[in-house]
Design an enzyme around this catalytic site. Structure first.
Site, mmCIF file in Angstrom:
data_model
loop_
_atom_site.group_PDB
_atom_site.id
_atom_site.type_symbol
_atom_site.label_atom_id
_atom_site.label_comp_id
_atom_site.label_asym_id
_atom_site.label_seq_id
_atom_site.Cartn_x
_atom_site.Cartn_y
_atom_site.Cartn_z
ATOM 1 C CG HIS A 215 -0.261 0.341 2.486
ATOM 2 N ND1 HIS A 215 0.497 -0.578 3.158
ATOM 3 C CD2 HIS A 215 -0.183 1.484 3.199
ATOM 4 C CE1 HIS A 215 0.991 -0.017 4.248
ATOM 5 N NE2 HIS A 215 0.603 1.237 4.298
HETATM 6 C C1 UD1 Z 1 -2.185 5.551 5.769
HETATM 7 C C2 UD1 Z 1 -0.906 6.016 6.453
HETATM 8 C C3 UD1 Z 1 0.154 4.920 6.370
HETATM 9 C C4 UD1 Z 1 -0.385 3.617 6.892
HETATM 10 C C5 UD1 Z 1 -1.655 3.274 6.137
HETATM 11 C C6 UD1 Z 1 -2.277 2.000 6.606
HETATM 12 C C7 UD1 Z 1 -0.355 8.407 6.364
HETATM 13 C C8 UD1 Z 1 0.509 9.410 5.717
HETATM 14 N N1 UD1 Z 1 -0.337 7.187 5.804
HETATM 15 O O1 UD1 Z 1 -1.881 5.397 4.393
HETATM 16 O O2 UD1 Z 1 1.269 5.294 7.137
HETATM 17 O O3 UD1 Z 1 0.578 2.610 6.714
HETATM 18 O O4 UD1 Z 1 -2.594 4.342 6.341
HETATM 19 O O5 UD1 Z 1 -3.384 1.677 5.839
HETATM 20 O O6 UD1 Z 1 -1.011 8.696 7.328
HETATM 21 N N2 UD1 Z 1 -9.351 4.959 1.652
HETATM 22 C C9 UD1 Z 1 -10.553 4.333 1.550
HETATM 23 N N3 UD1 Z 1 -11.130 3.876 2.686
HETATM 24 C C10 UD1 Z 1 -10.553 3.983 3.891
HETATM 25 C C11 UD1 Z 1 -9.292 4.587 3.979
HETATM 26 C C12 UD1 Z 1 -8.698 5.075 2.847
HETATM 27 O O7 UD1 Z 1 -11.128 4.222 0.469
HETATM 28 O O8 UD1 Z 1 -11.130 3.560 4.909
HETATM 29 C C13 UD1 Z 1 -8.726 5.492 0.442
HETATM 30 C C14 UD1 Z 1 -8.457 6.999 0.576
HETATM 31 O O9 UD1 Z 1 -9.537 7.758 0.189
HETATM 32 C C15 UD1 Z 1 -7.265 7.174 -0.317
HETATM 33 C C16 UD1 Z 1 -6.535 5.857 -0.149
HETATM 34 O O10 UD1 Z 1 -7.463 4.897 0.323
HETATM 35 O O11 UD1 Z 1 -7.651 7.313 -1.652
HETATM 36 C C17 UD1 Z 1 -5.376 5.959 0.797
HETATM 37 O O12 UD1 Z 1 -5.791 6.346 2.113
HETATM 38 P P1 UD1 Z 1 -4.919 7.369 3.006
HETATM 39 O O13 UD1 Z 1 -5.534 7.502 4.372
HETATM 40 O O14 UD1 Z 1 -4.655 8.601 2.229
HETATM 41 O O15 UD1 Z 1 -3.514 6.719 3.174
HETATM 42 P P2 UD1 Z 1 -3.025 5.228 3.309
HETATM 43 O O16 UD1 Z 1 -2.389 4.854 2.033
HETATM 44 O O17 UD1 Z 1 -4.106 4.333 3.833
#
Ligand code: UD1
Length: 389
Positions: A215
């Protein structure tokens, strides 16, 4: 009056870390807590399912900030947390790990003069291209107390000039949670876990399997890198079937880059903690770019190949079952096949990764908060008026 600690959680890896702290605080006579959930992760399978399974009480404050750019997410958390803290001021704010919620809430607390405790402090990848490295550096630069999981964390904090009195080598709350849940898993009926069918099918076919998680933006946001890693996974899967619970970020990019992982790699949605643990604890190898999973595999002695150029958790390589393969497909394939063909290397669970880190943290917090009151220092911070434009 009991002292009140705000426990901040926002993203999936935070939930495993606060669960044991909640248990330790529940058992403590003089400390109490409120759970602050930023809502950085919001899909039920990234969020609610963990609260339920890990036994975390419902949040006292849910911000519901959701996704967005780093600045948008961080800013929304800061505004909401500042308003909340100004209404009900805690004696300390405890943040865990290195996600945007960790950064945002530690800055707000410190500016309101509320002491900040950072759990999992001092880890450094040295890679400023990684958002978490920036979050770790900023959080540690303003925290008051540092709870450290491994010797490298102690060295970094000492090198950065932190006082020895503020740094505590306590072990790892992530491992507290793992050992607690693994014990529960060993006694539960696993028939209804989502990963049981896959495990049974592999066993029936007389096959071992490997588990994949990816991820990190550096691995999955760039089409060329993600495609190359996918080729490596497909080659490995010809020899060892792989199962890949896909994170939302990764799912979006698999579709965007039209990456087809083929029939030997089984894709699933994100798994609950128990369902995932049930899967990886018996895997022949785990291929991952997660920080927490490098540590959890070390704690249970499961071979792990880390698809990253660096790790902020070097003890997992020095003492544990982790190998850093980088992102070059040939190296990922070579290291993985090597693990499959060689007898398992000797590894050990690091010192203090014994399931008691949260108890140590809570005992130290009780002491340092008591000392603050004894010395007449303010545990009630100044209220800072919002800036007017
Ligand atoms: C975040 C953390 C990372 C951690 C990871 C675990 C930061 C900078 N990054 O990264 O350190 O290892 O979480 O998962 O804080 N999304 C969904 N549903 C959700 C959550 C996210 O659809 O419940 C989507 C978001 O809209 C986005 C993508 O997934 O498009 C990434 O989510 P985001 O919270 O930005 O960062 P992670 O990659 O999850």
């Amino acid at each position: 009056m009991p002292k009140v600690i705000y426990l901040v959680a926002g993203a999936r890896p935070n939930f495993m870390k606060i669960a044991p702290i909640v248990r330790a605080l529940n058992a403590h006579p003089t400390l109490t807590y409120k759970i602050i959930h930023t809502g950085q992760h919001y899909d039920p399978e990234m969020n609610a399912v963990f609260f339920e399974e890990l036994g975390i009480p419902q949040p006292d404050f849910f911000m519901g900030v959701g996704g967005g750019s780093h600045a948008q997410q961080t800013a929304r958390i800061m505004v909401a947390f500042e308003e909340y803290c100004q209404k009900t001021i805690p004696d300390a704010v405890l943040v865990v790990g290195d996600v945007n919620s960790t950064l945002a809430c530690s800055i707000v607390a410190k500016k309101l003069q509320i002491p900040v405790a950072h759990v999992e402090a001092g880890l450094r990848s040295g890679d400023m291209g990684m958002p978490e490295e920036i979050n770790r550096l900023v959080t540690d630069s303003i925290s008051d107390w540092f709870f450290v999981t491994e010797p490298s964390g102690m060295h970094h904090l000492q090198h950065e000039g932190k006082s020895d009195d503020a740094i505590f080598n306590v072990g790892h709350v992530m491992v507290d949670n793992l050992l607690y849940q693994a014990d529960k898993l060993s006694r539960m009926d696993t028939r209804n876990l989502a990963t049981t069918a896959y495990k049974k099918a592999q066993a029936a076919a007389g096959k071992r399997y490997g588990v994949v998680t990816l991820h990190r933006p550096s691995n999955v946001d760039d089409a060329d890198t993600f495609t190359k890693i996918s080729h490596a996974l497909k080659t490995i899967a010809q020899e060892l079937p792989l199962i890949f619970p896909v994170h939302p970020r990764t799912r979006q990019n698999l579709e965007k880059f039209a990456i087809d992982l083929g029939a030997d790699i089984t894709l699933t949605g994100p798994q609950s903690y128990m369902s995932f643990l049930h899967l990886w604890k018996d895997a022949a190898v785990v291929l991952t770019d997660s920080g927490g999973l490098q540590e959890e595999t070390t704690a249970l002695g499961v071979p792990c190949i880390t698809i990253r150029e660096n790790t902020e958790r070097p003890i997992t390589v020095d003492e544990g079952s982790n190998k850093l393969a980088g992102t070059d497909p040939a190296t990922i394939i070579h290291e993985t096949l090597d693990v499959l063909r060689s007898p398992q290397a000797v590894c050990r669970r690091p010192e203090l990764w014994d399931g008691k880190a949260a108890e140590r943290i809570v005992a130290i917090l009780a002491r340092v908060l008591e000392n603050l009151s004894d010395h007449g220092e303010k545990t009630t911070p100044k209220r800072i008026q919002p800036a007017k434009s």
